[in-house]
Design a protein around this motif. Structure first.
Motif, PDB file in Angstrom:
ATOM      1  N   GLU A   7       0.844  -1.190   0.000  1.00 19.50           N
ATOM      2  CA  GLU A   7       0.000   0.000   0.000  1.00 19.50           C
ATOM      3  C   GLU A   7       0.877   1.236   0.000  1.00 19.50           C
ATOM      4  O   GLU A   7       2.012   1.216   0.506  1.00 19.50           O
ATOM      5  N   ASP A   8       0.344   2.329  -0.538  1.00 23.82           N
ATOM      6  CA  ASP A   8       1.057   3.595  -0.421  1.00 23.82           C
ATOM      7  C   ASP A   8       0.702   4.244   0.914  1.00 23.82           C
ATOM      8  O   ASP A   8      -0.022   3.663   1.739  1.00 23.82           O
ATOM      9  N   GLU A   9       1.171   5.448   1.140  1.00 20.15           N
ATOM     10  CA  GLU A   9       0.971   6.109   2.440  1.00 20.15           C
ATOM     11  C   GLU A   9      -0.504   6.344   2.769  1.00 20.15           C
ATOM     12  O   GLU A   9      -0.893   6.358   3.930  1.00 20.15           O
ATOM     13  N   SER A  10      -1.315   6.506   1.732  1.00 23.51           N
ATOM     14  CA  SER A  10      -2.738   6.766   1.961  1.00 23.51           C
ATOM     15  C   SER A  10      -3.552   5.495   2.117  1.00 23.51           C
ATOM     16  O   SER A  10      -4.751   5.551   2.365  1.00 23.51           O
ATOM     17  N   GLY A  11      -2.910   4.334   1.942  1.00 21.05           N
ATOM     18  CA  GLY A  11      -3.609   3.063   2.056  1.00 21.05           C
ATOM     19  C   GLY A  11      -4.068   2.497   0.736  1.00 21.05           C
ATOM     20  O   GLY A  11      -4.684   1.424   0.700  1.00 21.05           O
ATOM     21  N   ALA A  12      -3.786   3.179  -0.366  1.00 19.03           N
ATOM     22  CA  ALA A  12      -4.189   2.678  -1.686  1.00 19.03           C
ATOM     23  C   ALA A  12      -3.299   1.504  -2.072  1.00 19.03           C
ATOM     24  O   ALA A  12      -2.081   1.539  -1.852  1.00 19.03           O
ATOM     25  N   PRO A  13      -3.891   0.430  -2.663  1.00 20.49           N
ATOM     26  CA  PRO A  13      -3.078  -0.736  -3.046  1.00 20.49           C
ATOM     27  C   PRO A  13      -2.103  -0.413  -4.173  1.00 20.49           C
ATOM     28  O   PRO A  13      -2.380   0.428  -5.039  1.00 20.49           O
ATOM     29  N   LEU A  14      -0.947  -1.089  -4.141  1.00 23.10           N
ATOM     30  CA  LEU A  14       0.080  -0.931  -5.169  1.00 23.10           C
ATOM     31  C   LEU A  14       0.386  -2.293  -5.784  1.00 23.10           C
ATOM     32  O   LEU A  14       0.429  -3.299  -5.071  1.00 23.10           O
ATOM     33  N   ASP A  15       0.622  -2.298  -7.098  1.00 21.39           N
ATOM     34  CA  ASP A  15       1.036  -3.550  -7.727  1.00 21.39           C
ATOM     35  C   ASP A  15       2.544  -3.716  -7.691  1.00 21.39           C
ATOM     36  O   ASP A  15       3.069  -4.806  -7.954  1.00 21.39           O
ATOM     37  N   ALA A  16       3.278  -2.648  -7.330  1.00 24.41           N
ATOM     38  CA  ALA A  16       4.740  -2.702  -7.210  1.00 24.41           C
ATOM     39  C   ALA A  16       5.217  -1.410  -6.568  1.00 24.41           C
ATOM     40  O   ALA A  16       4.527  -0.385  -6.611  1.00 24.41           O
ATOM     41  N   ALA A  17       6.397  -1.474  -5.976  1.00 28.44           N
ATOM     42  CA  ALA A  17       7.077  -0.262  -5.497  1.00 28.44           C
ATOM     43  C   ALA A  17       8.022   0.181  -6.595  1.00 28.44           C
ATOM     44  O   ALA A  17       9.094  -0.386  -6.780  1.00 28.44           O
ATOM     45  N   ARG A  18       7.587   1.167  -7.354  1.00 30.25           N
ATOM     46  CA  ARG A  18       8.292   1.528  -8.589  1.00 30.25           C
ATOM     47  C   ARG A  18       9.177   2.764  -8.468  1.00 30.25           C
ATOM     48  O   ARG A  18      10.130   2.927  -9.239  1.00 30.25           O
ATOM     49  N   HIS A  19       8.848   3.648  -7.560  1.00 23.92           N
ATOM     50  CA  HIS A  19       9.427   4.986  -7.604  1.00 23.92           C
ATOM     51  C   HIS A  19      10.506   5.160  -6.527  1.00 23.92           C
ATOM     52  O   HIS A  19      10.310   4.775  -5.372  1.00 23.92           O
ATOM     53  N   PRO A  20      11.641   5.748  -6.881  1.00 25.48           N
ATOM     54  CA  PRO A  20      12.720   5.952  -5.918  1.00 25.48           C
ATOM     55  C   PRO A  20      12.251   6.736  -4.693  1.00 25.48           C
ATOM     56  O   PRO A  20      11.547   7.746  -4.816  1.00 25.48           O
ATOM     57  N   LEU A  21      12.589   6.219  -3.517  1.00 24.41           N
ATOM     58  CA  LEU A  21      12.291   6.829  -2.223  1.00 24.41           C
ATOM     59  C   LEU A  21      10.793   6.838  -1.891  1.00 24.41           C
ATOM     60  O   LEU A  21      10.368   7.463  -0.915  1.00 24.41           O
ATOM     61  N   GLN A  22       9.992   6.119  -2.685  1.00 21.42           N
ATOM     62  CA  GLN A  22       8.568   5.983  -2.392  1.00 21.42           C
ATOM     63  C   GLN A  22       8.374   5.276  -1.055  1.00 21.42           C
ATOM     64  O   GLN A  22       9.053   4.301  -0.740  1.00 21.42           O
ATOM     65  N   LEU A  23       7.438   5.757  -0.236  1.00 18.57           N
ATOM     66  CA  LEU A  23       7.125   5.116   1.040  1.00 18.57           C
ATOM     67  C   LEU A  23       6.013   4.101   0.825  1.00 18.57           C
ATOM     68  O   LEU A  23       4.940   4.429   0.297  1.00 18.57           O
TER      69      LEU A  23
END
Length: 445
Positions: free
Chosen positions: A409-425
Motif C-alpha cells: 500500500e502507499d501512504e494513503s492506504g491505496a493498493p500498489l502492484d509494485a514499489a516503482r518509484h525511488p524513495l517511495q514510502l
C-alpha cells in the motif's frame, strides 16, 4: 564466490584491546549507515586534496553534520587529504586544514610531506595518519614517521602479517591496514595507465581504473594485402584508447567470439582470519570502498563488527560462522583472496576474463517505521520490488529473516502492484519485528 584460504600466520602474536573498525563513507548517508552498522570510525573525502575526485565527497557543512552524528555514537571521522601535491595545489591547503579542524574532524590521512607539515603547524588538533600511498612496509620507515610526530601509519597493502608483527615489536605506534575491498593491480597504486590513456592522474584523484577495462591484443603488420584503414580500425576502439596510425595494419589476435581480458586484481577479504589480524598487532581494520553502495558498506561493516566482537568476547572459543561468509558474498562484486598477508599474490589472484557476476542482491528498501501492533512496516523504496518477490531483512542489532513480499500500500492506504518509484514510502506486512535503519534486499534476476 568463496574466500580462498591461505596458510595460517605463524609469527609473533599479540593480544590487543579491541581493534578499531574503520569504514568508508562516500557521502553523508553512507557515513550514517556505516556508524549505525558498527563502524568505530569512518573516513571520507572533502572537495579538495583527496584521491577519489569522482566520489560525492563532503562539503564543510556535511562534514560538520557527519561529525556530530558520529560523535553521538562514539565514532570518529577522518578525512583523506592523500594526493601528491603539485605546486598549484599548495595554495589553500592551510586554510582547508584549519577548516577541517574547526568542524571537528579527528584526523587527516596524508601522504605528501608538504601537507603533513602544514597540518602539524596550522591545525595541531588534527591527528595526521600516514596514508598507504607512502608505501610504508618496514619498521625503520615506520619509526621515521613516528619520529616526525605521526601517531598512526596506514601500511602499504604489500605488507605481510609477519612484517606487521615485526613493526609492532620495534615501534610503539598505531598500525592501520586494509583488510577488505578492492586491490590495485600496481604496487601501492603506483600506476600511470590512467594518466597515459585518459590524462587523469591516479595520484591526484583521477584514476579511471584502467586495469578493469577489457582489452584485446593486436599484431602490427604492414603488408598491403592486409591493409586496413585507420577509419575502419577506429570503429573497433574508443578514440582515447586507439593506438592505430594511418597506413599501419593492426591484426586482432583474438577471434570475435573470444572474451576480452582484464588485468584487475581480485578483492581482498580477511574475514576468515580475524584472529591472525588481531594477534599480529593491527590497531585499525580498514575497509576499502568510498565509491561503493550503501548495501555494500552496511553488509561488510555489519559482518566484521560481529566477527571482531565475537573474537574479543572469547578468543579461545572463537569460531568463524558460515553465515558471515555468506553475508560477505552477498556484497562481493569480484572474486576474493587474502592479498599479501600470507604470501605474494600470483597469476591466480588476478582476473583475466569476464568476472563471475557479481553482487547477487540489490538494496531494495530501508525500514523507516515498524508498528508492532499490526506487524506492518513502512519501507522507503531503493529498488523495484513487488508482491511475490523473495526478500531478506537484516540490521545492525541482529535482525535477519527472509519472507515473500505480500500486498503493498502507499501512504494513503491505496493498493500498489509494485514499489516503482525511488524513495517511495510503501506499507507492507512483515513476519518479524524490525527497527529503523534495518535494510531490505532482494536477489537479482
Amino acid at each position: 564466490m568463496e574466500v580462498m584460504a591461505k596458510p595460517q600466520y605463524k609469527g609473533k602474536r599479540y593480544r590487543l584491546a579491541k581493534p578499531e573498525l574503520l569504514a568508508p563513507a562516500g557521502n553523508l548517508e553512507k557515513l550514517k549507515f556505516a556508524v549505525h552498522y558498527g563502524a568505530d570510525a569512518v573516513y571520507i573525502g572533502g572537495q579538495k586534496y583527496g584521491l577519489r575526485s569522482n566520489a560525492d565527497n563532503f562539503s564543510f557543512e556535511e562534514m560538520r553534520e557527519g561529525v556530530e552524528f558520529a560523535n553521538r555514537y562514539g565514532a570518529k571521522v577522518f578525512v583523506a587529504t592523500n594526493i601528491y601535491a603539485h605546486n598549484e595545489d599548495i595554495e589553500g591547503i592551510e586554510a582547508y586544514l584549519k577548516k577541517l579542524e574547526e568542524v571537528g574532524i579527528a584526523a587527516i590521512i596524508a601522504a605528501d610531506p608538504a601537507i603533513i607539515e602544514v597540518a602539524k603547524r596550522a591545525a595541531p588538533k588534527l591527528e595526521v595518519h600516514l596514508s598507504t600511498q607512502q608505501s610504508t612496509l618496514n619498521w625503520q620507515a615506520v619509526k621515521f614517521w613516528k619520529d616526525e610526530g605521526l601517531p598512526r601509519v596506514v601500511l602499504g597493502r604489500e605488507t605481510s602479517l609477519e612484517e606487521i608483527a615485526a613493526i609492532k615489536e620495534h615501534v610503539d605506534i598505531e598500525i592501520e591496514a586494509f583488510i577488505h575491498g578492492a586491490m590495485c593491480s600496481s604496487f601501492s597504486g603506483r600506476c600511470v595507465l590512467s594518466n597515459h590513456f585518459t590524462d587523469r592522474d591516479s595520484n591526484r584523484g583521477g584514476c579511471c581504473q584502467s586495469c578493469r577495462w577489457k582489452y584485446d591484443l593486436f599484431e602490427d603488420g604492414r603488408s598491403e594485402e592486409s591493409w586496413v584503414s585507420e577509419e575502419s580500425m577506429m570503429e573497433q576502439a574508443p578514440p582515447a584508447l586507439s593506438p592505430f596510425k594511418p597506413g599501419l595494419t593492426q591484426i586482432p589476435l583474438f577471434q570475435p567470439e573470444d572474451n576480452p581480458f582484464t588485468m584487475g586484481s581480485k578483492d581482498l577479504c580477511m574475514l576468515e582470519h580475524i584472529p591472525d589480524l588481531i594477534e599480529a598487532g593491527i590497531d585499525s581494520f580498514k575497509i576499502e570502498g568510498r565509491m561503493k553502495s550503501i548495501h555494500y558498506v552496511a553488509t561488510v561493516v555489519n559482518v566484521y563488527r560481529q566477527a571482531i566482537d565475537s573474537y574479543m568476547a572469547d578468543p579461545e572459543g572463537y569460531v568463524l560462522k558460515p553465515e558471515w561468509v555468506e553475508e560477505i558474498n552477498k556484497a562481493a562484486n569480484r572474486p576474493l583472496n587474502t592479498g599479501f598477508f600470507y604470501d605474494t599474490p600470483d597469476h591466480e589472484d588476478h582476473i583475466y576474463e569476464p568476472e563471475e557476476k557479481a553482487v547477487p542482491y540489490d538494496f531494495a528498501g530501508l525500514v523507516m517505521e515498524y508498528d508492532d501492533s499490526t506487524g506492518t512496516a513502512i519501507i522507503q523504496q531503493r529498488n523495484h520490488f513487488k508482491p511475490g518477490d523473495e526478500i531478506e531483512f537484516f540490521g545492525p542489532e541482529g535482525t535477519f529473516f527472509k519472507q515473500k513480499v505480500g500486498s503493498l500500500e502507499d501512504e494513503s492506504g491505496a493498493p500498489l502492484d509494485a514499489a516503482r518509484h525511488p524513495l517511495q514510502l510503501v506499507r507492507m506486512k512483515v513476519e518479524q519485528p524490525l527497527k529503523n535503519f534495518d535494510m531490505m534486499r532482494k536477489r537479482k534476476g
